[in-house]
Design an enzyme around this catalytic site. Structure first.
Site, short mmCIF file in Angstrom:
data_model
loop_
_atom_site.label_atom_id
_atom_site.label_comp_id
_atom_site.label_asym_id
_atom_site.label_seq_id
_atom_site.Cartn_x
_atom_site.Cartn_y
_atom_site.Cartn_z
N LYS A 128 -32.83 -80.85 -25.95
CA LYS A 128 -33.61 -79.61 -25.88
C LYS A 128 -33.41 -78.70 -27.10
O LYS A 128 -34.31 -77.91 -27.43
CB LYS A 128 -33.25 -78.83 -24.62
CG LYS A 128 -33.75 -79.46 -23.33
CD LYS A 128 -35.24 -79.29 -23.17
CE LYS A 128 -35.71 -79.69 -21.77
NZ LYS A 128 -37.15 -79.46 -21.58
N SER B 95 -33.81 -74.81 -15.98
CA SER B 95 -32.73 -75.11 -15.04
C SER B 95 -31.40 -75.30 -15.75
O SER B 95 -30.37 -75.41 -15.11
CB SER B 95 -33.06 -76.37 -14.23
OG SER B 95 -33.10 -77.50 -15.09
N GLU C 249 -39.07 -91.42 -13.96
CA GLU C 249 -38.90 -90.25 -13.11
C GLU C 249 -38.00 -90.59 -11.93
O GLU C 249 -37.93 -91.75 -11.51
CB GLU C 249 -40.25 -89.79 -12.54
CG GLU C 249 -41.19 -89.20 -13.55
CD GLU C 249 -42.46 -88.68 -12.89
OE1 GLU C 249 -42.71 -87.46 -12.98
OE2 GLU C 249 -43.18 -89.49 -12.28
N GLY D 40 -39.28 -87.09 -7.39
CA GLY D 40 -40.05 -86.18 -8.24
C GLY D 40 -41.04 -86.92 -9.12
O GLY D 40 -40.93 -86.91 -10.35
N ASP E 233 -44.20 -86.52 -9.97
CA ASP E 233 -45.44 -85.78 -10.25
C ASP E 233 -46.23 -86.37 -11.41
O ASP E 233 -47.46 -86.42 -11.37
CB ASP E 233 -45.13 -84.30 -10.51
CG ASP E 233 -44.08 -84.09 -11.59
OD1 ASP E 233 -42.92 -84.52 -11.39
OD2 ASP E 233 -44.41 -83.51 -12.64
N SER F 191 -31.17 -88.55 -22.65
CA SER F 191 -31.60 -87.20 -23.02
C SER F 191 -30.51 -86.14 -23.00
O SER F 191 -30.64 -85.11 -23.66
CB SER F 191 -32.76 -86.76 -22.12
OG SER F 191 -32.36 -86.74 -20.77
#
Length: 326
Positions: free
Chosen positions: A57, A82, A208, A212, A214, A308
């Site tokens: 990030k 989060s 995923e 979750g 989506d 990640s």
């Protein structure tokens, strides 16, 4: 004839890489003969758990924050997250001599909240199952005159995240497939943009948590689908819908999305610790879980995997992976 300009391009990612040089870490690529044997592929792990703040990030947060005007920087930055983007924006703000206000869920991992505060950010909490973090952050930014940097729904953030895949491909050369975690979709969008531009035949696979899914549902429907906020150990992927910008990229460039269970994520975290000697957080372990379980399907000879992040405290890690085992 009309054309639509994509929100992020290879040139944008290369520009971000130049901006991040000497600021973000060029993270290591690890190999494992055991992993190769188990997966039947030649696997290259891009270890963003060794990135500043412990996750990819920082790439996107700094790339976006560094482009703010002096006037914007003087007023400060707002973000919602989060945990990993929260830390990334807090550190980017500190590096650039400004302040940050971060909207975080009340149940965010304590280690991520503590790290965000340690970087100097002000934290505003909310209930992730009842509140709208985007609305809260937008209202806060408007009230205080802050520049809002979202965790994925921003071209400069996506470009920054894509530098992880760019570095991987520069270091190891052409790959047959790239496995990447999918949460809001920024890492996947940036990575797929870089990968497909450099090697059009590469297979891009998003991963995923089963609870979750989506993005998988949205790709199947051909439009963004919303699901209830998922309950999963992969807190960085506990989202109810993909980003609008990220989905516009991923629906074009993503070849497949596969799902892994929380138990499979735990097994992957344990494997990374015991066999690779690295600590990986649940969200970062999802592509490794897909590789170990065969969920990613038949893989070509050379496969890249983006790990990640590694932001999980010792107590939580022991709880997830099993402490006190004989």
């Amino acid at each position: 004839m009309t054309t639509t300009t994509p929100p992020v391009t290879l040139d944008d990612i290369r520009d971000a890489a130049a901006r991040l040089k000497g600021v973000a870490h060029r993270t290591p690529v690890l190999r494992s003969r055991t992993l190769d044997a188990l997966s039947g592929a030649e696997v290259f792990l891009k270890c963003e758990n060794f990135q500043r703040v412990g996750a990819f990030k920082f790439r996107g947060a700094y790339n976006a924050a560094s482009r703010l005007t002096p006037e914007q920087l003087s007023r400060g930055i707002a973000a919602y997250s989060s945990g990993n983007h929260a830390q990334a924006v807090a550190l980017a703000a500190r590096e650039l001599g400004t302040t940050a206000v971060i909207v975080m869920p009340q149940d965010a991992p304590p280690s991520k909240r503590a790290a965000t505060a340690a970087y100097g950010a002000e934290i505003v909490t909310y209930d992730r199952y009842a509140g709208d973090r985007v609305a809260i952050a937008e209202a806060l930014a408007a009230e205080r005159g802050l520049a809002l940097i979202p965790p994925y729904e921003h071209p400069h953030v996506m470009a920054g995240q894509g530098t992880a895949a760019l570095e991987l491909l520069e270091e190891v050369g052409e790959l047959g497939a790239l496995l990447t975690p999918v949460g809001g979709g920024g890492l996947m969008a940036g990575s797929a943009t870089a990968a497909k531009a450099l090697h059009p035949g590469i297979r891009t696979v998003g991963v995923e948590p089963e609870a979750g899914d989506d993005t998988r549902r949205s790709l199947e429907a051909g439009r963004r689908i919303s699901i209830p906020v998922p309950h999963t150990i992969a807190d960085g992927q506990a989202l109810h819908t993909p980003g609008e910008l990220t989905f516009s990229v991923n629906r074009r460039l993503l070849d497949d999305v596969v799902l892994v269970t929380d138990d499979e994520i735990r097994d992957a975290m344990r494997f990374a610790f015991e066999r690779l000697k690295i600590v990986v957080e649940p969200s970062g372990a999802t592509p490794l879980a897909a590789l170990l379980t065969g969920r990613a399907g038949a893989l070509p000879g050379r496969v890249g995997v983006i790990i990640s992040g590694g932001n999980v405290d010792a107590g939580r890690f022991a709880e997830l992976c099993g402490s006190g085992a004989p």
